[in-house]
Design a protein around this motif. Structure first.
Motif, PDB file in Angstrom:
ATOM      1  N   VAL A  56      52.745  40.608  47.285  1.00  0.00           N
ATOM      2  CA  VAL A  56      53.070  41.609  46.268  1.00  0.00           C
ATOM      3  C   VAL A  56      52.403  41.198  44.959  1.00  0.00           C
ATOM      4  N   GLY A  57      52.505  42.068  43.949  1.00  0.00           N
ATOM      5  CA  GLY A  57      52.011  41.710  42.631  1.00  0.00           C
ATOM      6  C   GLY A  57      51.308  42.863  41.935  1.00  0.00           C
ATOM      7  N   PHE A  58      50.947  42.627  40.687  1.00  0.00           N
ATOM      8  CA  PHE A  58      50.282  43.638  39.880  1.00  0.00           C
ATOM      9  C   PHE A  58      48.952  44.064  40.510  1.00  0.00           C
ATOM     10  N   ASP A  59      48.095  43.102  40.805  1.00  0.00           N
ATOM     11  CA  ASP A  59      46.794  43.450  41.376  1.00  0.00           C
ATOM     12  C   ASP A  59      46.916  44.040  42.780  1.00  0.00           C
ATOM     13  N   ILE A  60      47.961  43.672  43.483  1.00  0.00           N
ATOM     14  CA  ILE A  60      48.204  44.253  44.817  1.00  0.00           C
ATOM     15  C   ILE A  60      48.489  45.741  44.676  1.00  0.00           C
ATOM     16  N   ASP A  61      49.358  46.090  43.721  1.00  0.00           N
ATOM     17  CA  ASP A  61      49.673  47.505  43.488  1.00  0.00           C
ATOM     18  C   ASP A  61      48.443  48.272  43.004  1.00  0.00           C
ATOM     19  N   MET A  62      47.645  47.637  42.157  1.00  0.00           N
ATOM     20  CA  MET A  62      46.429  48.287  41.663  1.00  0.00           C
ATOM     21  C   MET A  62      45.454  48.552  42.809  1.00  0.00           C
ATOM     22  N   ALA A  63      45.276  47.568  43.675  1.00  0.00           N
ATOM     23  CA  ALA A  63      44.341  47.710  44.799  1.00  0.00           C
ATOM     24  C   ALA A  63      44.821  48.763  45.790  1.00  0.00           C
ATOM     25  N   ARG A  64      46.122  48.796  46.045  1.00  0.00           N
ATOM     26  CA  ARG A  64      46.670  49.811  46.971  1.00  0.00           C
ATOM     27  C   ARG A  64      46.419  51.219  46.432  1.00  0.00           C
ATOM     28  N   GLU A  65      46.662  51.399  45.144  1.00  0.00           N
ATOM     29  CA  GLU A  65      46.501  52.723  44.548  1.00  0.00           C
ATOM     30  C   GLU A  65      45.026  53.136  44.525  1.00  0.00           C
TER      31      GLU A  65
ATOM     32  N   VAL B 203      36.080  42.419  48.488  1.00  0.00           N
ATOM     33  CA  VAL B 203      36.230  42.344  47.030  1.00  0.00           C
ATOM     34  C   VAL B 203      37.100  41.146  46.680  1.00  0.00           C
ATOM     35  N   LEU B 204      36.992  40.707  45.431  1.00  0.00           N
ATOM     36  CA  LEU B 204      37.885  39.696  44.873  1.00  0.00           C
ATOM     37  C   LEU B 204      38.717  40.402  43.810  1.00  0.00           C
ATOM     38  N   TRP B 205      40.010  40.464  44.056  1.00  0.00           N
ATOM     39  CA  TRP B 205      40.876  41.238  43.148  1.00  0.00           C
ATOM     40  C   TRP B 205      42.162  40.457  42.942  1.00  0.00           C
ATOM     41  N   ASN B 206      42.141  39.578  41.936  1.00  0.00           N
ATOM     42  CA  ASN B 206      43.307  38.718  41.746  1.00  0.00           C
ATOM     43  C   ASN B 206      43.203  37.990  40.412  1.00  0.00           C
ATOM     44  N   GLY B 207      43.211  38.758  39.318  1.00  0.00           N
ATOM     45  CA  GLY B 207      43.078  38.133  38.009  1.00  0.00           C
ATOM     46  C   GLY B 207      41.749  37.411  37.875  1.00  0.00           C
ATOM     47  N   LEU B 208      40.675  38.067  38.298  1.00  0.00           N
ATOM     48  CA  LEU B 208      39.344  37.458  38.283  1.00  0.00           C
ATOM     49  C   LEU B 208      38.678  37.698  36.928  1.00  0.00           C
ATOM     50  N   THR B 209      38.398  36.626  36.217  1.00  0.00           N
ATOM     51  CA  THR B 209      37.792  36.737  34.893  1.00  0.00           C
ATOM     52  C   THR B 209      36.293  37.024  35.006  1.00  0.00           C
ATOM     53  N   ILE B 210      35.833  37.956  34.185  1.00  0.00           N
ATOM     54  CA  ILE B 210      34.408  38.289  34.132  1.00  0.00           C
ATOM     55  C   ILE B 210      33.705  37.251  33.262  1.00  0.00           C
ATOM     56  N   THR B 211      32.793  36.495  33.848  1.00  0.00           N
ATOM     57  CA  THR B 211      32.027  35.499  33.095  1.00  0.00           C
ATOM     58  C   THR B 211      30.535  35.678  33.379  1.00  0.00           C
TER      59      THR B 211
ATOM     60  N   LEU C 220      31.229  49.598  44.525  1.00  0.00           N
ATOM     61  CA  LEU C 220      31.432  49.325  43.102  1.00  0.00           C
ATOM     62  C   LEU C 220      31.620  50.623  42.320  1.00  0.00           C
ATOM     63  N   ASP C 221      30.772  51.603  42.580  1.00  0.00           N
ATOM     64  CA  ASP C 221      30.877  52.894  41.885  1.00  0.00           C
ATOM     65  C   ASP C 221      32.205  53.580  42.192  1.00  0.00           C
ATOM     66  N   LYS C 222      32.615  53.516  43.450  1.00  0.00           N
ATOM     67  CA  LYS C 222      33.873  54.153  43.854  1.00  0.00           C
ATOM     68  C   LYS C 222      35.070  53.486  43.174  1.00  0.00           C
ATOM     69  N   LEU C 223      35.055  52.173  43.105  1.00  0.00           N
ATOM     70  CA  LEU C 223      36.164  51.459  42.473  1.00  0.00           C
ATOM     71  C   LEU C 223      36.233  51.771  40.979  1.00  0.00           C
ATOM     72  N   ASN C 224      35.077  51.836  40.334  1.00  0.00           N
ATOM     73  CA  ASN C 224      35.063  52.192  38.909  1.00  0.00           C
ATOM     74  C   ASN C 224      35.644  53.584  38.698  1.00  0.00           C
ATOM     75  N   GLU C 225      35.288  54.497  39.595  1.00  0.00           N
ATOM     76  CA  GLU C 225      35.809  55.871  39.508  1.00  0.00           C
ATOM     77  C   GLU C 225      37.326  55.886  39.675  1.00  0.00           C
ATOM     78  N   ALA C 226      37.817  55.133  40.658  1.00  0.00           N
ATOM     79  CA  ALA C 226      39.256  55.092  40.899  1.00  0.00           C
ATOM     80  C   ALA C 226      40.001  54.458  39.725  1.00  0.00           C
ATOM     81  N   LEU C 227      39.472  53.365  39.194  1.00  0.00           N
ATOM     82  CA  LEU C 227      40.122  52.692  38.070  1.00  0.00           C
ATOM     83  C   LEU C 227      40.141  53.575  36.833  1.00  0.00           C
ATOM     84  N   ASP C 228      39.039  54.278  36.588  1.00  0.00           N
ATOM     85  CA  ASP C 228      39.001  55.212  35.455  1.00  0.00           C
ATOM     86  C   ASP C 228      40.081  56.282  35.598  1.00  0.00           C
ATOM     87  N   GLY C 229      40.218  56.819  36.804  1.00  0.00           N
ATOM     88  CA  GLY C 229      41.229  57.840  37.049  1.00  0.00           C
ATOM     89  C   GLY C 229      42.634  57.318  36.854  1.00  0.00           C
TER      90      GLY C 229
END
Length: 264
Positions: free
Chosen positions: A60-69, A99-107, A234-243
């Protein structure tokens, strides 16, 4: 009899031909209907509240809910796969996860090996000490043992300040932040540098045991990591996150886990 036999044979051939056409049509239809894509999410399953196991051992968790949605909006299935976070880029580029989706910092360093979605959350690398610790500033860490998660941006953040990094007695790395904070509690560490969203969440579970310094090791952004050649995903995920940001869904998920809107 010969005439009857001939008629029966012709009928049988016609029937088989009809069945063959029907089977061919079914095969073509099945081929025309692509199977639902499953996105395998690589994560550290001991990184609350971003991704962790609850009392029933469910992830469970924040990123889990984000990824499911996000995957639901894209008509995709999602699978969560715990990995060794220190080897996360190898897991992604080796195609063991998508994908890596778990509080991953952009560096900038990580951008050399993987691609990132747009940022969806801002974060700080905070310094957590015991409530009764004499440490008040980064300068007070001189000669102290400081812990951080192996392969995390906390390690990078400390090293970006050589005056502080070189003054430490030891920078000790751990497989996860929970273990690091346990060592802080027992006195084996003098401080832990950790993602703010994680550190404050864990500290809230042990009220009065930890204290967060006013100084930190800088601000950073979280994003979803994707293979560089997987541009379509990548494009699809950006679209979903924007929505999700625009319609308030991301905010609802943030409030559920943090009690506030911390979406970027």
């Amino acid at each position: 009899m010969k005439k009857l036999t001939a008629v029966l044979m012709v009928s049988a051939v016609a029937l088989l031909a009809a069945c063959g056409k029907s089977d061919d049509a079914s095969d073509k239809q099945a081929a025309a209907e692509p199977a639902t894509q499953t996105v395998v999410v690589g994560l550290d399953d001991n990184f609350p509240p971003m991704g962790f196991r609850d009392e029933s051992n469910n992830i469970v968790g924040f990123d889990i809910d984000m990824a499911r949605e996000a995957t639901k909006r894209l008509g995709m299935q999602v699978e969560f796969k715990p990995i060794d976070w220190s080897g996360k880029e190898a897991e992604l580029n080796g195609k063991r996860v998508d994908v890596l989706w778990n509080g991953l910092t952009i560096t900038e360093e990580r951008k050399k090996n993987i691609a990132f979605t747009k940022p969806y959350m801002a974060n700080h690398q905070i310094i957590v000490v015991a409530a009764n610790s004499p440490v008040q500033t980064k300068a007070d860490l001189a000669g102290k043992i400081v812990g951080a998660q192996e392969g995390s941006s906390a390690v990078d953040a400390i090293k970006k300040e050589p005056d502080v990094a070189d003054s430490l007695k030891e920078l000790k790395t751990f497989g996860d932040n929970v273990t690091a904070l346990m060592d802080l509690s027992t006195g084996r560490l003098n401080a832990v540098v950790v993602d703010e969203v994680v550190g404050r969440y864990l500290a809230s579970k042990r009220e009065g045991e930890y204290r967060v310094l006013e100084e930190n090791f800088g601000t950073e952004d979280y994003g979803v990591g994707v293979r560089k050649d997987d541009t379509a995903l990548l494009d699809k995920l950006n679209e979903a996150l924007d929505g999700m940001k625009q319609d308030g869904t991301a905010t609802k998920i943030a409030v559920k886990w943090f009690g506030a809107d911390i979406i970027k």
